[in-house]
Write a protein that holds these residues in place. Structure first.
Motif, PDB file in Angstrom:
ATOM      1  N   GLN A  23      -5.510   6.175 -10.141  1.00 43.06           N
ATOM      2  CA  GLN A  23      -6.268   6.025  -8.889  1.00 43.06           C
ATOM      3  C   GLN A  23      -5.650   6.870  -7.776  1.00 43.06           C
ATOM      4  O   GLN A  23      -6.353   7.454  -6.965  1.00 43.06           O
ATOM      5  N   GLU A  71      -3.358   2.790  -0.188  1.00 46.74           N
ATOM      6  CA  GLU A  71      -4.347   2.710  -1.267  1.00 46.74           C
ATOM      7  C   GLU A  71      -3.868   3.490  -2.487  1.00 46.74           C
ATOM      8  O   GLU A  71      -3.297   4.567  -2.349  1.00 46.74           O
ATOM      9  N   GLY A  72      -4.116   2.921  -3.682  1.00 46.38           N
ATOM     10  CA  GLY A  72      -3.762   3.640  -4.908  1.00 46.38           C
ATOM     11  C   GLY A  72      -2.474   3.158  -5.551  1.00 46.38           C
ATOM     12  O   GLY A  72      -2.022   3.743  -6.536  1.00 46.38           O
ATOM     13  N   SER A 120     -12.458   0.146  -7.102  1.00 47.90           N
ATOM     14  CA  SER A 120     -12.257   0.810  -5.823  1.00 47.90           C
ATOM     15  C   SER A 120     -12.835  -0.084  -4.753  1.00 47.90           C
ATOM     16  O   SER A 120     -13.793  -0.796  -4.987  1.00 47.90           O
ATOM     17  N   ARG A 121     -12.204  -0.089  -3.612  1.00 48.91           N
ATOM     18  CA  ARG A 121     -12.659  -0.921  -2.504  1.00 48.91           C
ATOM     19  C   ARG A 121     -12.397  -0.204  -1.222  1.00 48.91           C
ATOM     20  O   ARG A 121     -11.365   0.421  -1.087  1.00 48.91           O
ATOM     21  N   HIS A 144      -2.445  -2.461  -5.316  1.00 49.77           N
ATOM     22  CA  HIS A 144      -3.830  -2.336  -4.834  1.00 49.77           C
ATOM     23  C   HIS A 144      -4.797  -2.633  -5.985  1.00 49.77           C
ATOM     24  O   HIS A 144      -5.769  -3.378  -5.814  1.00 49.77           O
ATOM     25  N   GLU A 145      -4.497  -2.071  -7.166  1.00 50.53           N
ATOM     26  CA  GLU A 145      -5.348  -2.350  -8.339  1.00 50.53           C
ATOM     27  C   GLU A 145      -5.386  -3.858  -8.617  1.00 50.53           C
ATOM     28  O   GLU A 145      -6.447  -4.430  -8.863  1.00 50.53           O
ATOM     29  N   PRO A 195      -3.558  -2.665   3.720  1.00 45.77           N
ATOM     30  CA  PRO A 195      -2.312  -2.168   3.124  1.00 45.77           C
ATOM     31  C   PRO A 195      -1.114  -2.339   4.062  1.00 45.77           C
ATOM     32  O   PRO A 195      -1.264  -2.199   5.274  1.00 45.77           O
ATOM     33  N   GLY A 216       0.826  -1.209   0.000  1.00 47.16           N
ATOM     34  CA  GLY A 216       0.000   0.000   0.000  1.00 47.16           C
ATOM     35  C   GLY A 216       0.852   1.247   0.000  1.00 47.16           C
ATOM     36  O   GLY A 216       2.027   1.183  -0.345  1.00 47.16           O
ATOM     37  N   ARG A 257      -7.303   9.623  -5.335  1.00 49.67           N
ATOM     38  CA  ARG A 257      -7.320   9.439  -3.880  1.00 49.67           C
ATOM     39  C   ARG A 257      -6.619  10.554  -3.138  1.00 49.67           C
ATOM     40  O   ARG A 257      -6.985  10.915  -2.024  1.00 49.67           O
ATOM     41  N   MET A 277      -9.413  -5.624   2.801  1.00 48.63           N
ATOM     42  CA  MET A 277      -8.121  -5.245   2.205  1.00 48.63           C
ATOM     43  C   MET A 277      -7.246  -4.565   3.261  1.00 48.63           C
ATOM     44  O   MET A 277      -7.701  -3.655   3.941  1.00 48.63           O
ATOM     45  N   CYS A 281      -7.433  -5.755  -6.006  1.00 49.70           N
ATOM     46  CA  CYS A 281      -8.881  -5.557  -6.212  1.00 49.70           C
ATOM     47  C   CYS A 281      -9.371  -6.433  -7.363  1.00 49.70           C
ATOM     48  O   CYS A 281     -10.463  -7.003  -7.305  1.00 49.70           O
TER      49      CYS A 281
END
Ligand SMILES: O=C(O)C(=O)C[C@]1(C(=O)O)C=C[C@@H](O)C=C1
Length: 292
Positions: free
Chosen positions: A158, A11-12, A291-292, A16-17, A32, A9, A162, A30, A20
């Motif tokens: 992403q 996120e982003g 996105s999660r 992460h992609e 990170p 991580g 974010r 999830m 997901c």
């Protein structure tokens, strides 16, 4: 209980992609982690049921940290693979977006991302100082926290969303067809709606001794059985110069009689074979809506 998926991580990140995508068919938690070793250790000690990490990029090659940790530091099986497209973007704080090219003074990103864009950076921003981060999203987050600095990050679309950044340019990697292979480790992957494109088994082979043709002898066991190899990578055993492990990816399930035969034959030569995992391989769908 919901599976817990650790990933590089915050996120982003590209990881992460990928995570997901791999777990898009069912609810998961999830989690990170700041580094690849942190993800692998979390799975190893049972804090996460699964982990997702990068293992190879089409431009830069192997992610050595992942390979070395899998071999030396943890005992977690590879349970799945995802090939995911990589679009590197130059991300800047919106309040700085009107700067001239020469005015940027720092570029922050993960070493793999910087390496994938080095020609672009030399050509357009030769003056920038490079700062490495643990991930592309960590870099984006840092740029977002410094609104008065002339800093750029390399990262995902992403991450721009974010962290409220402006995309100065997209697709800045030096070669098109940029893909990264991500692996999932830990418990078996939950069933997915799309069938896998192929099945692979990753082996870590240590030669019995160094003699002319030793590696050829190993490779011949696959060749005459017509087992397709998709990758071979050597990594130091860390016991002295010239001592290597060979990580061999074979396009076949571990239980297949031909692969079992190949492994038995290699072991009969006195080589050590460790199965790192036997797993389904997927390709990414569109990443737009993730996105999660
Ligand atoms: O920093 C990220 O976004 C990551 O997911 C790591 C990582 C990598 O280590 O290869 C993943 C894909 C890209 O190739 C660049 C960086």
């Amino acid at each position: 209980m919901k599976p817990t998926v650790g990933y590089l991580g915050p996120e982003g990140t590209f990881t992460h992609e990928a995570a997901c995508q791999l777990f898009s068919d069912q609810p998961v938690h999830m989690m990170p982690y700041p580094t690849i070793p942190d993800v692998l250790s979390a799975v190893d000690r049972g804090e996460c049921t699964h982990g997702v990490i990068p293992v190879e990029n089409a431009i830069e090659g192997a992610v050595n940290l992942t390979l070395d940790w899998l071999i030396h530091q943890v005992d977690v099986p590879i349970v799945g693979e995802l090939v995911h497209p990589i679009t590197q973007c130059l991300l800047v704080h919106p309040s700085q977006a009107n700067r001239q090219k020469e005015a940027w003074n720092r570029i922050i990103s993960h070493p793999q991302a910087i390496a994938q864009c080095q020609l672009h950076l030399r050509r357009h921003y030769p003056q920038v100082q490079v700062e490495y981060a643990n991930s592309t999203a960590e870099a984006a987050e840092k740029v977002s926290r410094h609104p008065t600095e002339a800093w750029m990050a390399i990262g995902t679309r992403q991450a721009a969303k974010r962290y409220g950044l402006h995309i100065l340019s997209a697709d800045v990697q030096d070669f098109q067809n940029n893909y990264t292979r991500f692996i999932a480790v830990g418990s078996p992957l939950p069933a997915r709606r799309t069938p896998p494109g192929q099945w692979k088994t990753s082996l870590c082979v240590t030669l019995a001794s160094d003699f002319p043709g030793a590696l050829h002898q190993v490779l011949a066991t696959f060749a005459w059985r017509k087992i397709n190899l998709t990758k071979i990578e050597s990594r130091p055993t860390k016991t002295g110069l010239g001592n290597y492990y060979f990580i061999i990816d074979a396009e076949m399930e571990r239980e297949h009689v031909l692969l079992k035969g190949a492994i038995a034959e290699i072991e009969a030569f006195g080589c050590k074979v460790r199965v790192l995992g036997s797993y389904p391989c997927y390709r990414s769908q569109s990443v737009q809506s993730l996105s999660r």
